[in-house]
Design an enzyme around this catalytic site. Sequence first.
Site, PDB file in Angstrom:
ATOM      1  N   GLY A 130       0.812  -1.219   0.000  1.00 58.76           N
ATOM      2  CA  GLY A 130       0.000   0.000   0.000  1.00 58.76           C
ATOM      3  C   GLY A 130       0.848   1.273   0.000  1.00 58.76           C
ATOM      4  O   GLY A 130       2.044   1.252  -0.269  1.00 58.76           O
ATOM      5  N   VAL A 131       0.177   2.383   0.328  1.00 53.64           N
ATOM      6  CA  VAL A 131       0.875   3.664   0.471  1.00 53.64           C
ATOM      7  C   VAL A 131       1.447   3.744   1.884  1.00 53.64           C
ATOM      8  O   VAL A 131       1.152   2.922   2.725  1.00 53.64           O
ATOM      9  CB  VAL A 131      -0.087   4.861   0.255  1.00 53.64           C
ATOM     10  CG1 VAL A 131      -0.340   5.065  -1.210  1.00 53.64           C
ATOM     11  CG2 VAL A 131      -1.361   4.693   1.050  1.00 53.64           C
ATOM     12  N   LYS A 134       0.412   7.254  19.058  1.00 50.96           N
ATOM     13  CA  LYS A 134       0.265   8.428  19.946  1.00 50.96           C
ATOM     14  C   LYS A 134       1.374   8.378  21.024  1.00 50.96           C
ATOM     15  O   LYS A 134       1.087   8.259  22.237  1.00 50.96           O
ATOM     16  CB  LYS A 134      -1.131   8.433  20.591  1.00 50.96           C
ATOM     17  CG  LYS A 134      -2.293   8.424  19.589  1.00 50.96           C
ATOM     18  CD  LYS A 134      -2.406   9.717  18.787  1.00 50.96           C
ATOM     19  CE  LYS A 134      -3.562   9.605  17.766  1.00 50.96           C
ATOM     20  NZ  LYS A 134      -3.585  10.688  16.765  1.00 50.96           N
ATOM     21  N   GLU A 157      -1.619  -1.791  -6.474  1.00 49.67           N
ATOM     22  CA  GLU A 157      -2.547  -0.686  -6.817  1.00 49.67           C
ATOM     23  C   GLU A 157      -1.747   0.559  -7.157  1.00 49.67           C
ATOM     24  O   GLU A 157      -1.937   1.196  -8.167  1.00 49.67           O
ATOM     25  CB  GLU A 157      -3.354  -0.319  -5.570  1.00 49.67           C
ATOM     26  CG  GLU A 157      -4.537  -1.157  -5.275  1.00 49.67           C
ATOM     27  CD  GLU A 157      -5.153  -0.695  -3.949  1.00 49.67           C
ATOM     28  OE1 GLU A 157      -4.486   0.055  -3.201  1.00 49.67           O
ATOM     29  OE2 GLU A 157      -6.275  -1.095  -3.678  1.00 49.67           O
ATOM     30  N   ASN A 210      -9.458   6.471   6.633  1.00 48.34           N
ATOM     31  CA  ASN A 210      -9.523   6.553   5.161  1.00 48.34           C
ATOM     32  C   ASN A 210     -10.541   5.575   4.591  1.00 48.34           C
ATOM     33  O   ASN A 210     -11.495   5.933   3.938  1.00 48.34           O
ATOM     34  CB  ASN A 210      -8.127   6.243   4.578  1.00 48.34           C
ATOM     35  CG  ASN A 210      -7.067   7.245   5.063  1.00 48.34           C
ATOM     36  OD1 ASN A 210      -7.344   8.446   5.161  1.00 48.34           O
ATOM     37  ND2 ASN A 210      -5.880   6.741   5.387  1.00 48.34           N
ATOM     38  N   SER A 240       4.634   4.988   4.891  1.00 47.14           N
ATOM     39  CA  SER A 240       6.069   4.875   5.185  1.00 47.14           C
ATOM     40  C   SER A 240       6.535   3.424   5.257  1.00 47.14           C
ATOM     41  O   SER A 240       7.626   3.095   4.805  1.00 47.14           O
ATOM     42  CB  SER A 240       6.340   5.571   6.520  1.00 47.14           C
ATOM     43  OG  SER A 240       5.393   5.116   7.479  1.00 47.14           O
ATOM     44  N   VAL A 241       5.681   2.541   5.797  1.00 51.09           N
ATOM     45  CA  VAL A 241       6.151   1.147   5.922  1.00 51.09           C
ATOM     46  C   VAL A 241       6.319   0.534   4.528  1.00 51.09           C
ATOM     47  O   VAL A 241       7.323  -0.126   4.249  1.00 51.09           O
ATOM     48  CB  VAL A 241       5.158   0.314   6.766  1.00 51.09           C
ATOM     49  CG1 VAL A 241       5.658  -1.117   6.886  1.00 51.09           C
ATOM     50  CG2 VAL A 241       4.972   0.936   8.141  1.00 51.09           C
ATOM     51  N   GLY A 272      -7.937  -1.284  -1.053  1.00 53.91           N
ATOM     52  CA  GLY A 272      -7.803  -2.585  -1.710  1.00 53.91           C
ATOM     53  C   GLY A 272      -7.294  -3.659  -0.773  1.00 53.91           C
ATOM     54  O   GLY A 272      -7.078  -4.807  -1.189  1.00 53.91           O
ATOM     55  N   ILE A 332      -4.289  -0.237  11.483  1.00 59.74           N
ATOM     56  CA  ILE A 332      -4.390   0.704  12.600  1.00 59.74           C
ATOM     57  C   ILE A 332      -4.170  -0.071  13.896  1.00 59.74           C
ATOM     58  O   ILE A 332      -3.361   0.291  14.733  1.00 59.74           O
ATOM     59  CB  ILE A 332      -5.753   1.427  12.596  1.00 59.74           C
ATOM     60  CG1 ILE A 332      -5.793   2.465  11.463  1.00 59.74           C
ATOM     61  CG2 ILE A 332      -6.028   2.092  13.946  1.00 59.74           C
ATOM     62  CD1 ILE A 332      -7.084   3.213  11.333  1.00 59.74           C
TER      63      ILE A 332
HETATM   64  C1  LIG Z   1      -4.022   2.153   8.319  1.00 60.49           C
HETATM   65  C2  LIG Z   1      -3.581   3.477   7.787  1.00 60.49           C
HETATM   66  C3  LIG Z   1      -4.490   4.586   8.184  1.00 60.49           C
HETATM   67  C4  LIG Z   1      -2.173   3.721   8.333  1.00 60.49           C
HETATM   68  O1  LIG Z   1      -1.681   4.870   7.744  1.00 60.49           O
HETATM   69  P1  LIG Z   1      -0.105   5.225   7.906  1.00 60.49           P
HETATM   70  O2  LIG Z   1       0.104   6.560   7.317  1.00 60.49           O
HETATM   71  O3  LIG Z   1       0.740   4.115   7.396  1.00 60.49           O
HETATM   72  O4  LIG Z   1       0.103   5.183   9.484  1.00 60.49           O
HETATM   73  P2  LIG Z   1       0.153   6.354  10.581  1.00 60.49           P
HETATM   74  O5  LIG Z   1       0.981   5.764  11.674  1.00 60.49           O
HETATM   75  O6  LIG Z   1       0.567   7.620   9.954  1.00 60.49           O
HETATM   76  O7  LIG Z   1      -1.373   6.448  11.110  1.00 60.49           O
HETATM   77  C5  LIG Z   1      -2.289   7.210  10.469  1.00 60.49           C
HETATM   78  C6  LIG Z   1      -3.178   7.849  11.533  1.00 60.49           C
HETATM   79  O8  LIG Z   1      -3.790   6.809  12.335  1.00 60.49           O
HETATM   80  C7  LIG Z   1      -3.440   7.004  13.719  1.00 60.49           C
HETATM   81  N1  LIG Z   1      -3.209   5.665  14.305  1.00 60.49           N
HETATM   82  C8  LIG Z   1      -2.355   4.727  13.892  1.00 60.49           C
HETATM   83  N2  LIG Z   1      -2.460   3.629  14.681  1.00 60.49           N
HETATM   84  C9  LIG Z   1      -3.416   3.905  15.627  1.00 60.49           C
HETATM   85  C10 LIG Z   1      -3.986   3.180  16.701  1.00 60.49           C
HETATM   86  N3  LIG Z   1      -3.563   1.936  17.010  1.00 60.49           N
HETATM   87  N4  LIG Z   1      -4.963   3.776  17.423  1.00 60.49           N
HETATM   88  C11 LIG Z   1      -5.379   5.027  17.147  1.00 60.49           C
HETATM   89  N5  LIG Z   1      -4.865   5.773  16.132  1.00 60.49           N
HETATM   90  C12 LIG Z   1      -3.904   5.214  15.366  1.00 60.49           C
HETATM   91  C13 LIG Z   1      -2.143   7.816  13.684  1.00 60.49           C
HETATM   92  O9  LIG Z   1      -1.986   8.475  14.926  1.00 60.49           O
HETATM   93  C14 LIG Z   1      -2.429   8.728  12.530  1.00 60.49           C
HETATM   94  O10 LIG Z   1      -3.337   9.667  12.985  1.00 60.49           O
HETATM   95  P3  LIG Z   1      -3.128  11.236  12.561  1.00 60.49           P
HETATM   96  O11 LIG Z   1      -3.029  11.218  11.042  1.00 60.49           O
HETATM   97  O12 LIG Z   1      -4.353  11.911  13.064  1.00 60.49           O
HETATM   98  O13 LIG Z   1      -1.832  11.636  13.223  1.00 60.49           O
HETATM   99  C15 LIG Z   1      -3.475   3.414   6.231  1.00 60.49           C
HETATM  100  O14 LIG Z   1      -2.538   2.433   5.870  1.00 60.49           O
HETATM  101  C16 LIG Z   1      -4.805   3.066   5.585  1.00 60.49           C
HETATM  102  O15 LIG Z   1      -5.664   3.923   5.400  1.00 60.49           O
HETATM  103  N6  LIG Z   1      -4.968   1.742   5.223  1.00 60.49           N
HETATM  104  C17 LIG Z   1      -6.243   1.261   4.683  1.00 60.49           C
HETATM  105  C18 LIG Z   1      -6.240   1.243   3.173  1.00 60.49           C
HETATM  106  C19 LIG Z   1      -5.320   0.166   2.610  1.00 60.49           C
HETATM  107  O16 LIG Z   1      -4.740  -0.649   3.331  1.00 60.49           O
HETATM  108  N7  LIG Z   1      -5.172   0.154   1.285  1.00 60.49           N
HETATM  109  C20 LIG Z   1      -4.438  -0.894   0.606  1.00 60.49           C
HETATM  110  C21 LIG Z   1      -3.221  -0.387  -0.121  1.00 60.49           C
HETATM  111  S1  LIG Z   1      -3.203   1.361  -0.516  1.00 60.49           S
END
Ligand SMILES: CC(C)(COP(=O)(O)OP(=O)(O)OC[C@H]1O[C@@H](n2cnc3c(N)ncnc32)[C@H](O)[C@@H]1OP(=O)(O)O)[C@@H](O)C(=O)NCCC(=O)NCCS
Lengths: 503, 503
Positions: free
Chosen positions: B266-267, B405, B291, B381, B269-270, B385, B361
Site C-alpha cells: 500500500g501507500v 500516539k 494498486e 480513510n 512509510s512502511v 484494496g 491501525i
Molecule cells: C491504516 C492506515 C491509516 C495507516 O496509515 P499510515 O500513514 O501508514 O500510518 P500512521 O501511523 O501515519 O497512522 C495514520 C493515523 O492513524 C493514527 N493511528 C495509527 N495507529 C493507531 C492506533 N492503534 N490507534 C489510534 N490511532 C492510530 C495515527 O496516529 C495517525 O493519525 P493522525 O493522522 O491523526 O496523526 C493506512 O494504511 C490506511 O488507510 N490503510 C487502509 C487502506 C489500505 O490498506 N489500502 C491498501 C493499499 S493502498
Amino acid sequence: MYQERIRNKKLLDKIMSAEQAAAMIKDGMNIGTSGFTPSGYPKAVPLALAKRVQETGEKLKINLLTGASVGDELDGALARAGVVHKRLPYQTSNEMRKALNDPNGVQYQDQHLSHTPQQVRYGYFGDIDFAIVEACAITEDGHIVPTTSLGNSPTFVKVAKKVIVELNTSQPLELEGMHDVYIPHDPPNREPIPITKAGQRIGTPYIECNPEKIAAIVVTDIPDNVRPLAPLDDESRAMAKNLIGFLKKEVEAGRLPQNLLPLQSGVGSVANAVLAGLLESDFTDLEFYSEVIQDSALDLIDAGKFKVCSGTSLTPSAEGLKRFYANIENYKKTIILRPQEISNNPEVARRLGVISMNTAIEVDIYGHVNSTHIMGTRMMNGIGGSGDFTRNAYLSIFTTASTAKNGEISSIVPMCSHIDHTEHDVNVIVTEIGVADLRNKSPRERALEIINNCAHPDFRPMLLDYYERALKTLGKQAHTPHLLKEALSWHQRFIETGSMKIK
Amino acid sequence: MYQERIRNKKLLDKIMSAEQAAAMIKDGMNIGTSGFTPSGYPKAVPLALAKRVQETGEKLKINLLTGASVGDELDGALARAGVVHKRLPYQTSNEMRKALNDPNGVQYQDQHLSHTPQQVRYGYFGDIDFAIVEACAITEDGHIVPTTSLGNSPTFVKVAKKVIVELNTSQPLELEGMHDVYIPHDPPNREPIPITKAGQRIGTPYIECNPEKIAAIVVTDIPDNVRPLAPLDDESRAMAKNLIGFLKKEVEAGRLPQNLLPLQSGVGSVANAVLAGLLESDFTDLEFYSEVIQDSALDLIDAGKFKVCSGTSLTPSAEGLKRFYANIENYKKTIILRPQEISNNPEVARRLGVISMNTAIEVDIYGHVNSTHIMGTRMMNGIGGSGDFTRNAYLSIFTTASTAKNGEISSIVPMCSHIDHTEHDVNVIVTEIGVADLRNKSPRERALEIINNCAHPDFRPMLLDYYERALKTLGKQAHTPHLLKEALSWHQRFIETGSMKIK
Ligand SMILES: CC(C)(COP(=O)(O)OP(=O)(O)OC[C@H]1O[C@@H](n2cnc3c(N)ncnc32)[C@H](O)[C@@H]1OP(=O)(O)O)[C@@H](O)C(=O)NCCC(=O)NCCS
Ligand SMILES: CC(C)(COP(=O)(O)OP(=O)(O)OC[C@H]1O[C@@H](n2cnc3c(N)ncnc32)[C@H](O)[C@@H]1OP(=O)(O)O)[C@@H](O)C(=O)NCCC(=O)NCCS
C-alpha cells in the site's frame, strides 16, 4: 461382491481389516480425510483407531484435516477417544465442539473452505502423512471413484505420503460419473478455472491416484450417518417469503434476470424453507452453484426447476438419501459434485455472479455478521463457505431469526461479539420481521434500515436508543457511532441474567 | 497546442470553459470521476463547481463516486463547498474526513475497491449522470487516452449518460500506451480474466467512448497535486527488516520461489521502507501486482529488480513525478496501469498468488485487523484494496507500529474496536518488535504468538493478564477467550484518560 469394485487387480492384495489399517496411524501424524457434511467420510478406520486407543490407553494425538463437517464415526469417535490435537477447517459435532472450546482440548482452526486445499499444497500445515478416502470403486489405473461428497479428497490424495481407501459397498456404483475432479496448478503456474456456466465439467470423474501410494484398502458397508431434516417452522417460512419477495423486486427493477443467477445456500431450516419457497414460486430454469445439496434441492430437480445443481456434497435426510439412491441415473443429469476448492472458488463465484444466502448467528446495526461464536467466545461450527460466497456474490444475503433462546436474545445487536463478515461484504439482511437492503447506504443509514426493518419489536426501542445516544455523545466524530462501554453490554447482560432485555 | 491532442476534429466544438461544463451538473446527480490517489483526477471542473456554489449559495448536493482517494481540487474543494451528499469508495482528504464523520455531513460508503465498478454496472447506485475524466489526448474515434491513473474511469465512461473530458496539458502525451483498459462482461456472460502473468496486457490503450457521449472538453494544465514522501523512520525500517527476514525464511523453507511471487503493498512509510529494503536485499526478478506505484517502486525499476510493475495509479512524490515524466519511455517498458477492477481483482490476485503487505491501525490478540476506524467510531480513510488482496493472497501480511500516539496506545489490543479483516484472512503480523506467524494456529495459539512476538513490552504484561484471566473465567467455553466487560476497555480508557496504560 466388492472385488469387482477394485478393477486394478494388483490392488486386491492391499485389502486388510480396519484395525490393520488403523495401526499405520502414529502419534503426531497429519491425517487428511474425505467427507463434507456427514457424506462420503471414512467410518471403519476411525472407529477402529478410536477403539484401539480407548482400549490400550495408548498416547496418540493426530491432526485431523477434512473437507468440512463429517459424521460421528469420525469427529465424534476421535473426540471421545481424545486423539485429536489440531482440527480444521470446519465441524458440527457436539463432542468435537465441546473439545475445541476446552482450552486443554482440541486446537481448532476455522478456515474459509476454499483456502484449506491450496494452503495444504503450499505446505502451511506440514506434510500430510495419510489420506483416508471413501470410495465406491477403484479404476483399472488405481484412480479413486468418490462417493457422496468430494470436499478436499483430491488434494489430500495428491499430497499425502500414503493413501488408505475405504471401499464402501453401501455406496452404489451408479455414483460413478457424478464427480468432476479438478485441482488448479499453484502459483506461479496457475491457469484460469475454465468454468463460465454452473453446469460445466472441467475435470475427471475420478481422483487421480498413483496405485503405489495406496497402502491399504478397507472394505466396509457402514452407511452415511445422515442427519434428520431441519424442521420447517413459521419463522423460517416467513424469512423465505421475505427473501423471495426481495428477489422478485430485484427482477422487476431489472437488476436480476428472470431466472435469477446461480444460487448458493447453506444447511439448515431457513435454507430448506427458501428452496421450498422457490418450488412454489414461478421462478424457473434456476441454477444452483453451492456447497451442499439437500432434500429441498432434490425437490427442485424433480420439479424440473433446477437446470443444474453443482456442489461438493450431498446432504440429504435419511429419506432423501433413499430417494437419491433410487434415482441416481436421473439425478446424475443435473447434479455435479466438485472439489470444495472449485465449488467454493472465489474466481468462479464472482464470475458466475452467485446470489449467496447464508444464516447468521447475529448481525449488528451496521451490518457486520457473526456466523460462528456465541457470546463472542464459544465456537458453534465455523465460517464454512459463507465467506467464499458472500465476499464474491453478485448479491450477498444473510438470514437470521430476529430473536433466539425464546425471545431472550436479540439477533440484531449494537455490536457483534465476534465478526466473520464485515460491512463491505453484506448486501441484504432478512429476518422474519422484514428485509434490510444495505446497498448504497452509509453505516448511519444502514443502522436505521436494520433496526426498523429487521429487529424484533421487543428490542427495537433499545436499539434506536443506543444508536441515538451514540450519535449524540460522539458529535462530529462518528462515521460508525458506538458507545464502547455499552457496545457489548447486551451480551454481558445475557451472560449475567439469561436475557438481553432490561428487566 | 492542445488541439493536436484532440485527434477527432468534430470534437473540437465541444471545447468549453470549466464554468460552462460545471453548469451541467445539477442537484442530486451521481457523478463518477477519474482519479486514484491524487493522480489523474479532474481539477478544473470541480473547482469551478465549488466556486459557483460558494458564490451563489445555490442548493446543490451531488453523489461523488471515484476510483479511490483524489486530490484537494476535487475532494477538498467539494467538501469545503458542502456539495457532497454520498461519497464512495475511498478517500484520504482532511476536509472530506471531517465531513463524513459528521452525522449531518457526508454519507460515506467504505467499499472493497474491486467491488465498486461492477456494482455501478449492476445498478446498485442508480444511473451515473456524468463521468468526469482527465485525459492527455482523445483518439480519432473519440476514445479517451488516460493519464497517471485508471481507477474506475472505464466503467464510469461506459455507463454514464454523458462524459466531460478534462484535457490536461500538464500530462505528457508519452503516457499513451501505458494503460491496459479491460472491462469484464457482467454475469451471466462473464469470461475468465485472461491474465496468468503480472505483466500481461489484455485490453486497449484507451478508454472506449462513443464521441456523441462527450458533452464537454475542458482544457486545463493544473498538475497532479501529489503528496510528499512518507518519511522513512526507524520503526518503518525495523518493520521492513523483520518482514524481509520472514520472506527469506519462507524461501529457505521452500514455500516461496527464489524471486518470491508478485508483490502488493500500500501507500505509506512502511510500504516505502519495505520496497527500500528489497532494493538492498539480494532478491531479483521481482514482480509487482499492486494498486499504487510509489517512488520506491521507481527505484526498484531503475535498479532492474522489478521486471514488471502493474497497478492502477502512479503515486509519486513531487520529485518522483518529475523523474517519471523525464523517463516515461523507459518506465513504459515495465509499468502497466489497469482499471482497479483488474489491478485489484480477486480472481487475478488468487491466481497469481500475490504476497499482500498492508498497514493496520490495530490488530487484536486473535489476529483480527482494523484498517479504518479510530476507537471504533472515527473513519480514517477506508479499507481500500486491502481486502481484495488480503483475502486472496498466497500469503497475507499486516504491518503496524506496536504503539501509537507516542506510546500511549497499543496497536495490539484485546479486541479490535472495529474489524475490517477477520482471523480467516490474516496470515502474518509484523511490528518493529517482531513477526507473528498465525498459520496453522488456533486462536488460543495465535494470542501467545502475537502478544510475545509483536506487542510492545509496556503492554505485553497487560495483554497476557487479559488473555489468562479470560481463559480461566470461561473454563471450557472458549475457542476465543474474551472478557466482554474488558474487551474494549483499553479504548475506553484512552478516550477517558488519553492513554491505554493503567496509571
Ligand atoms: C491504516 C492506515 C491509516 C495507516 O496509515 P499510515 O500513514 O501508514 O500510518 P500512521 O501511523 O501515519 O497512522 C495514520 C493515523 O492513524 C493514527 N493511528 C495509527 N495507529 C493507531 C492506533 N492503534 N490507534 C489510534 N490511532 C492510530 C495515527 O496516529 C495517525 O493519525 P493522525 O493522522 O491523526 O496523526 C493506512 O494504511 C490506511 O488507510 N490503510 C487502509 C487502506 C489500505 O490498506 N489500502 C491498501 C493499499 S493502498
Ligand atoms: C449460524 C448457524 C450456526 C445457524 O444454524 P441454524 O441451525 O440455522 O440456526 P439455529 O437457530 O438452530 O442456531 C444454532 C444454534 O445457535 C444458537 N443461536 C442462534 N442465534 C443465536 C444468537 N443470536 N445468540 C446466541 N445463540 C444463538 C441457537 O440457540 C442454537 O443453539 P443450540 O444448538 O445450542 O440450541 C449455522 O448456519 C452455521 O454454522 N453457519 C456458518 C457456516 C455457513 O454459513 N456455511 C455456509 C453454507 S453451509
